[in-house]
Each structure stands twice: as C-alpha cells, then as structure tokens.
Design an enzyme around this catalytic site. Structure first.
Site, PDB file in Angstrom:
ATOM      1  N   GLU A  52      -2.257  -5.364  -4.381  1.00 53.84           N
ATOM      2  CA  GLU A  52      -2.781  -5.257  -2.606  1.00 53.84           C
ATOM      3  C   GLU A  52      -4.098  -5.907  -3.325  1.00 53.84           C
ATOM      4  O   GLU A  52      -5.016  -6.669  -1.125  1.00 53.84           O
ATOM      5  CB  GLU A  52      -2.981  -3.947  -2.868  1.00 53.84           C
ATOM      6  CG  GLU A  52      -3.181  -3.176  -0.900  1.00 53.84           C
ATOM      7  CD  GLU A  52      -3.306  -1.600  -1.909  1.00 53.84           C
ATOM      8  OE1 GLU A  52      -2.789  -1.031  -1.886  1.00 53.84           O
ATOM      9  OE2 GLU A  52      -4.803  -1.874  -1.937  1.00 53.84           O
ATOM     10  N   ASN A 104      26.010 -23.924  -3.517  1.00 54.07           N
ATOM     11  CA  ASN A 104      26.400 -25.596  -3.450  1.00 54.07           C
ATOM     12  C   ASN A 104      25.863 -26.529  -2.231  1.00 54.07           C
ATOM     13  O   ASN A 104      25.796 -27.810  -3.768  1.00 54.07           O
ATOM     14  CB  ASN A 104      28.368 -25.209  -3.131  1.00 54.07           C
ATOM     15  CG  ASN A 104      28.988 -25.364  -4.306  1.00 54.07           C
ATOM     16  OD1 ASN A 104      28.812 -26.313  -4.506  1.00 54.07           O
ATOM     17  ND2 ASN A 104      29.778 -24.517  -3.981  1.00 54.07           N
ATOM     18  N   HIS A 146       0.584  -1.055  -0.210  1.00 57.20           N
ATOM     19  CA  HIS A 146      -0.007  -0.372   0.169  1.00 57.20           C
ATOM     20  C   HIS A 146       0.927   1.312   0.461  1.00 57.20           C
ATOM     21  O   HIS A 146       0.495   2.070  -0.956  1.00 57.20           O
ATOM     22  CB  HIS A 146      -0.993   0.057   1.154  1.00 57.20           C
ATOM     23  CG  HIS A 146      -1.970   1.166   1.007  1.00 57.20           C
ATOM     24  ND1 HIS A 146      -3.081   0.496   0.461  1.00 57.20           N
ATOM     25  CD2 HIS A 146      -2.062   1.936   1.672  1.00 57.20           C
ATOM     26  CE1 HIS A 146      -4.020   2.088   0.875  1.00 57.20           C
ATOM     27  NE2 HIS A 146      -3.827   2.222   1.041  1.00 57.20           N
TER      28      HIS A 146
END
Lengths: 160, 687
Positions: B73, B417, B51
C-alpha cells in the site's frame, strides 16, 4: 409345445403398437417412454420421414414418422396417436405410431424369420415375426429403422 | 502445522473468497498497468484492493499478510501520487508480492504454514518507498490540522449535500455516525475503512471525518465520523458497525440538509486538505460498487445439484400429466380435472423455465478464464527473453461453466507453445525483417453451432520437414513413411503421443505431455482442434467446441407453423415493406432500403413451406453477412429473447442454415437460424 414351457421362456416384453392396420413390436428394454402427441416443429431440409423435433421433458427430441419411414400410406393423427420414445445411439428418438395397444410377454423362441411374411414393409427393417392369437406381431429392427442412410450417402458423396 | 488464526471457519470461507477476488483483481490491474496509458484509476483500484485485504487479513489475525499488504500500500500510494514512476522492477516486486499473497491465502485455506516469509519482499518494498522519500526529500507529510473544525458538520461538500437531499427525497434519513474505537485498537484506520465499507453495504456513504483519503493514509485518531443516508434503523446500523470489531461506541446525529445546502458556495474552505478534492470521486465509486454486486457466489456443485433436482421435477411433471390422463379417462372431464389439468400445465411451464434459468446460471463469459492469461504470457515471455504483445478478443462470449474448466489447461498449453516455440527472439525477428515485438492473439467467438477459440502467433511457424525429421529421430515413423507424408499430415504429427520438437526443454512446456494431451482433451469435449501454419509467418490453433448450452440473444419470427430464432448479432434492422416495393431483378426479388438494393430471401420458400397468400405488407429482417446485407422475408415478428442453444441431436445431424434448436417459453421447440450458412446455401442455390 406345452404352455408351461413357453411361459418359462418368456424372456422378453414387447411394446406392441398399431401402424396402418398391422401390429408391430419393439423390445420394452429399448423403450424409454410412451407419450401423447406433442407439438412437432418441422425441421426444414431433412428427409420427409423425420416429422421434426419435440420438447420431451426439456430435451430436444427428434420424432420419426414410422408410416413414412416404412413406406406405408400416410394418415392423419388421431386421438390414439402416440410417440414411442426409444433409445438409440445414446439418444432419445420418438416414433410416431397410430396407437399403442399393449405390453406383452414373449420369448425369443417365438420369433420367426420374416421370410414367410406378407407385409407392405420392406424386410430390411424387420427382425422377425411373432404369431399372436389371431394376428402377427412384426418385430422391428430399430437399428436399421433409425439408420440415416440418406446422410451416410451424403457423406460418401462429399468424401468422394 | 496450523496457523492459529482468530476466525471461525465461516469467516475464513468469506475471507478466502474475498481474498481470491481481490487478488485476481490486483493481478489483472497490475498487468494492465504496464500496458495502458491511463493508470490512475488502475492504481487507485489496486490500492483499494490491497487496503481491503490488509483490513481483512488483520481481522482474521494473519499478521504477515497484513504487513505485506501494508507495505504494498505504501508503494502504491506513492505511485498514485506520482511520487514514484512505475518501473519494471517495481512491477516485478508487486507481482511477487501477489504470488506470495496467493501462497499465504492457500496456506489459510489448508490451515498449514508453508513458511511463506514476506521479509525479503518487505525489505524490497521499503527500499522502493524509501528511495522516493530520499528523492523528494519530503518525508512524511504532517497530519492536516484538525480539518473538522472548518468543514461543515459531517464533512459534506455541496455535491454530497445534493446527494443527501436526493436521499431525503427518497425517504431515507441522513445521519452522522460517530464511531469511537477502543483504546487498544491496533489499526484504527483499517477499522474506520471497514466501518465505511459496512455502511456502504447498507446505503450511501456521503462523507467522513477524517476523509477517505486521510483514512487511507492512516491519519485516524480515536474516532471517525461518517455521514450516510439510508432507511435502516439506527440499531441495525450500529450492529453492522460494531461487527467490524475494536469499536467502543457508536452514536448517531441527524444531519439537517436544508441549513447545509445554503452554505454551498463556501466549498473551497482553506483548511480542507488538497486530498479532499479527490474525495467526491472516491466516495461516489463506492456506492457504484455496491450496486453492481447483485451477484452471489455459488458453488458449481450446488448448480449441478439444482440441475439434477430440476430434472427430477421435470420427470414428475410428466408423471403428473400421465396420472391426469388416467384420471380423465376414469372420471371424465369435470371441473376438478380441468383445474388439475391447468395446474399440471402450469407446473410444466414453470419447471421448464426453471431448468432453462439454471442452465443460464451455468454460463460464464470466457473472460473468467481468459483473465488469467495476460499475467501468464507476461511472465513466460520475460523468462524466454521475448517481447510479446498479447491481445484477447471476444471475452464476452459465453460458455458453459464445465466447459470453461475443461478448456483451461488446453488453452494454457497452446499459449505456452506460442510463447516458447512460436514467437522468435527479438533479434531473430529483426533479422527476419519482422517487428521485434511478437504478437499472440487469443480470441473467442460463436460460429454456427460451435464456439471457436483461436490462439495465433506471428512467429516462425511449423516446418513440416523438421517435424518429419524429429518424428524419425524419435522413432515414431520410419524414414520411408515420413517421406510419403504430405505437409498437412506431417504437421498433424505434432498431435502424436509423446511428440515434442523442443530441443531444449523449458520450464513450462516441452515436457512431453504435449499436443496429444491437448487434442485428447478437446476431443473428449466433442470438439476439434485444427492447425494452420506457414513457415516464417506464424501458427494458428483453432479449437472448435460445441455450444450445446450456449445462449444467444435472438429475434423470434414466424414462418409457416414454426418459430425461428435469428441471432441478434447478425440482425441490422427490421422493415415493414409494401408489397409494391418489392421488385424482381433477374429472377431474384429485391427491395430498396435506404437507397440501397436489398436482395430478398423468402424463408417460406427456403424452408419448403407453402407460399403465403399475397399480403399487402411483408416483414423483412435485414441481416448482415460478410459485409453484405440480405433481407429475410418472414410471416411476422414475435419479439426478442435470450435463447439457450441446444443441438439438433445427433440423429438429425447438421442441417444447412440451422445452428440448433431451443425450447421456447410455451414449451414448443424453435429453430435457430445460422445466418451465414443459410444465406450461403440460398445464394448458391439461386445462382
């Protein structure tokens, strides 16, 4: 040699200090500053020649008791006691000396081998001597003075 | 091509900083959302962030960003009302929105349009939101019928009234600001929200008509009335509100608290919308946010400059001391020199403190770095088809800012990794008798004079034989040399330049810039990297980094002439014990504490200080080490303090039992005790 020639060869400046009645010199190029006595914090479990650490402009700086390091008799600190701060291995290290007497020019040509010398200091720490007017200036080999062979030995023992 | 935004460079800078913070928050919350049970608060927070971003992007005139956040929103609103379940698809769409917002933000930063197009995401968000509308059949709820008529003026419930009364007692005045938006205001709800935020900056917002909830749902007509309490003059408040933009008029009305307080019991007025029930909590969270923001963003470069300047100051201080010395030798010790000496000492102390504070300002919890990893691990594991539980610990551990920047890449690499090469596919794990879900742990901790960061996984481990074979195949070693290698040496080969055992090159790792780069980077920081691995069990990478600038909380104690700092993390309690309560068991001193025998270590003895005269009382600091308690006997206690750990210097090197030194307030150097190592060496010596 003529005085003129010596003057021409003055390629060094020495910080000269006193230690147990003898004069010693180090190249001014390796000296960062000279300070008065500061409160030293002893670090336990270190060799006795390491006086401890001080706060030097916000930096923790080790201080070596040169008398002890060079095997000279011990003495109490006086008003004249100074800490000569030198650079070694990219680090500052303070050297405790009885007094700083002068900064004087010298030439490398003046430096003689230490063999002829009568001194209490083991020759392994000496780079040479310079004959001044009425005394000798003992040039210290800082790299050797500041070598922590006690630690090197410890390391070797640990490895083996 | 420029973006032609409607904002000054300063505004943009503020916008970008705020946007980055909000995006980071949204990202963290979204990732947490998938893991955590209690999601209401998180969704609320994400909603608020979206918002705010909508509002600020509209203000600078970035229409696409405003549209996208608006659509997000809508979906978030349905999520928080439980009209929509959080599915992985929704999650992915939201995360993609986040990525696009980042791109837009970067575009703004560079003032270039990379052509980021939200239309497909907008469509997907809409379909998610519409689906709900279809399922519930509810459509849009009609705007509540003029609640202002029945609610108390200013829309205050009795809780707000109580807070208003408190504010009055603090000498603040409670007023209602009637804010009228200009007729052509495109997004009155956004302006209303921004006005409330502006008021929160100035004091406490007690309530509003329409309510926060309604504003968030865009139920705003031409004006909004906000009741607030502060001690700021009307004109200043007005200026702050008008600065929001699109505002035609602001009028203030004082609110009479006493008359209101009497009306307290009729709180559940029938016309108050259901959403109002939630409002007090919402509003309360807002002032809390303002009070926590006692922070300022500072450019690191600025901190570095400050650091350098302080360095100069410190040098000048020394010069001053030297000059003073000369002065003293010339003019003796008169009043003036004495005064000068005092001032010089004071300047010295202040500059040391200043230096230390700036150093502290450079410290950050590793959390600042860690927080970006959950998202990364999530994305990587989904891409690799792996199911991974990612756990982080020790986020509060502090590290120097520069260090944090430096270890970011190595850590990212290690985590990749672990995900790519460490953890097996779920089916393989099951076949190996392991849980389908793999586990990757990232942890940080202070240890002795270092910071230890570990990345460990419970994956397949590293097989030294495979490493050897790969090294031979890649021509790094001859077959003969490979055969002679020990297992450890073979595993260390992964740090060799250009080494990668990855058979198929994935998008993110195994690109050849591998572990050798990681190791070089760590070593450059005078750190070390170690690897522990067991085939089938997992792999742990352990980074050991110096903490030259790390800060700890410590208990300061006197021992002999020195002051020692004992890390508070290992201190359990302090005792003040009678001499006669100390007894000797088999050459070792002990005392009894809470019914337990407590072995004692005399620090004077351990540190080679002369024994103190027999005192009637002894001070004991109880420390915990490996689950056991030991009492350290000290001369006296000084107090608690935060200390900056500095190394004991290369020349002194490692000292058993000490982790470093610190410069104390009076300029002296204190030593920092490393409790585990001290106790270990002392116990070993005693046995």
């Amino acid at each position: 040699m003529a005085g003129e020639e010596i003057a021409l060869e003055d390629d060094l400046r020495l910080v000269v200090f006193r230690l147990a009645g003898e004069m010693y010199g180090v190249n001014v190029a390796s000296v960062e500053s000279i300070g008065i006595m500061a409160p030293i914090t002893r670090v336990p479990r270190t060799p006795s020649y390491i006086s401890g650490i001080i706060n030097l402009r916000g930096r923790v700086t080790p201080v070596v008791d040169l008398r002890r390091r060079l095997g000279l008799t011990e003495a109490a600190y006086t008003h004249d006691t100074r800490i000569v701060v030198v650079e070694h291995n990219f680090e500052q290290i303070g050297l405790l000396v009885d007094a700083v007497t002068e900064v004087r020019p010298a030439s490398t040509g003046e430096i003689e081998p230490p063999s002829a010398l009568i001194t209490d200091v083991g020759t392994e720490y000496i780079a040479g001597v310079i004959k001044a007017e009425n005394h000798l200036i003992i040039m210290l080999d800082l790299a050797k003075v500041l070598r922590r062979e006690d630690r090197d030995r410890l390391k070797r023992e640990r490895v083996s | 091509m420029g973006l032609n935004l409607n904002a000054s460079p300063e505004d943009l800078k503020v916008f970008l900083e705020e946007a980055e913070e909000l995006l980071q928050l949204v990202e963290e919350d979204l990732v947490r959302l998938e893991k955590e049970e209690d999601t209401d608060g998180l969704i609320q927070e994400i909603f608020r962030a979206a918002h705010t971003l909508k509002g600020s992007s509209a203000t600078i005139g970035h229409q696409k960003m405003a549209e996208l956040t608006h659509a997000m929103e809508n979906v978030l609103d349905k999520l928080r009302k439980d009209e929509l379940d959080l599915t992985t698809q929704t999650m992915d769409v939201l995360l993609e929105c986040l990525d696009l917002l980042r791109i837009m933000k970067d575009d703004i930063a560079r003032d270039e349009d990379s052509g980021a197009d939200p239309s497909s995401l907008l469509a997907r968000l809409k379909s998610i939101a519409d689906e709900v509308a279809l399922v519930t059949g509810a459509g849009q709820t009609p705007a509540p019928a003029a609640p202002a008529a029945t609610a108390t003026p200013g829309g205050l419930g009795w809780q707000e009234l109580a807070r208003a009364a408190e504010a009055v007692q603090r000498g603040q005045s409670v007023r209602t600001a009637e804010i009228v938006f200009s007729e052509d205001c495109p997004m009155p709800a956004v302006r209303a929200f921004q006005a409330i935020v502006a008021l929160e900056q100035l004091g406490e917002v007690l309530g509003s008509q329409p309510t926060m909830d309604e504003i968030e749902r865009e139920h705003v007509q031409g004006s909004v009335a906000v009741t607030f309490a502060n001690a700021v003059p009307d004109e200043q408040v007005r200026a702050a509100i008008v600065a929001v933009g699109d505002i035609r008029a602001v009028t203030f009305k004082p609110v009479n608290i006493e008359g209101q307080a009497a009306a307290k019991p009729d709180a559940p007025a029938s016309a108050v919308p259901a959403g109002d029930q939630k409002r007090p909590a919402d509003v309360k969270s807002a002032p809390a946010r303002t009070t926590t923001s006692h922070t300022v963003r500072v450019d690191v470069g600025l901190l570095d400059n400050l650091m350098n300047l302080v360095g100069e100051l410190v040098i000048d201080r020394t010069r001053l001391a030297q000059i003073l010395q000369q002065f003293e030798s010339k003019s003796g010790n008169d009043d003036l020199t004495a005064e000068m000496s005092r001032t010089s000492v004071h300047i010295g102390r202040v500059s040391t403190d200043l230096q230390e504070e700036i150093m502290k300002a450079r410290m950050l919890p590793v959390d600042n770095l860690f927080k970006k990893f959950p998202r990364m691990v999530r994305d990587l594991s989904i891409k690799a088809g792996k199911d991974i539980d990612f756990v982080m610990t020790g986020q509060e551990t502090e590290l120097d800012r520069s260090m944090i920047e430096e270890i970011s890449d190595p850590l990212m690499h290690l985590l990749r990794n672990s995900v790519d090469h460490g953890i097996e596919l779920p089916a393989d794990r099951q076949a190996a008798g392991k849980p389908r879900k793999g586990r990757v742990v990232l942890s940080a901790a202070h240890e002795e004079s270092h910071i230890i960061i570990t990345v460990s996984d419970d994956g397949k481990g590293i097989d030294p034989e495979k490493i050897k074979a790969a090294a031979v195949r890649k021509g790094i070693l001859t077959e003969e040399a490979a055969r002679r290698l020990s297992e450890r040496e073979a595993i260390d080969l992964i740090f060799a330049a250009g080494f990668s055992t990855n058979e198929k090159v994935s998008e993110v790792s195994g690109r050849g810039v591998g572990m050798d780069v990681v190791r070089t980077n760590i070593e450059r920081l005078s750190g070390a990297i170690e690897i522990e691995t067991a085939v089938g069990k997992g792999t742990t990478f352990r980074l050991k980094l110096p903490l030259t600038l790390a800060i700890i909380k410590a208990l300061l104690v006197n021992v002999g002439e020195n002051i020692y700092c004992i890390p508070l993390s290992s201190v359990t309690e302090t005792l003040h014990s009678g001499r006669d309560q100390v007894s000797t068991v088999k050459t070792r001193e002990v005392t009894v504490n809470r019914g337990q025998v407590l072995p004692l270590l005399r620090l004077r003895r351990l540190f080679g200080e002369p024994e103190a005269a027999d005192e009637e009382l002894v001070y004991i600091v109880v420390v915990t080490f490996g689950g056991e308690q030991v009492g350290l006997v000290v001369d006296s206690l000084v107090g608690e303090q935060e200390v900056v750990i500095k190394s004991l210097t290369k020349f002194i090197g490692d000292v058993p039992g000490m982790s470093g030194a610190t410069i104390l307030g009076d300029g002296r150097v204190g030593l920092i005790i490393d409790v585990p190592s001290l106790v270990k060496t002392a116990m070993a010596a005693a046995d």
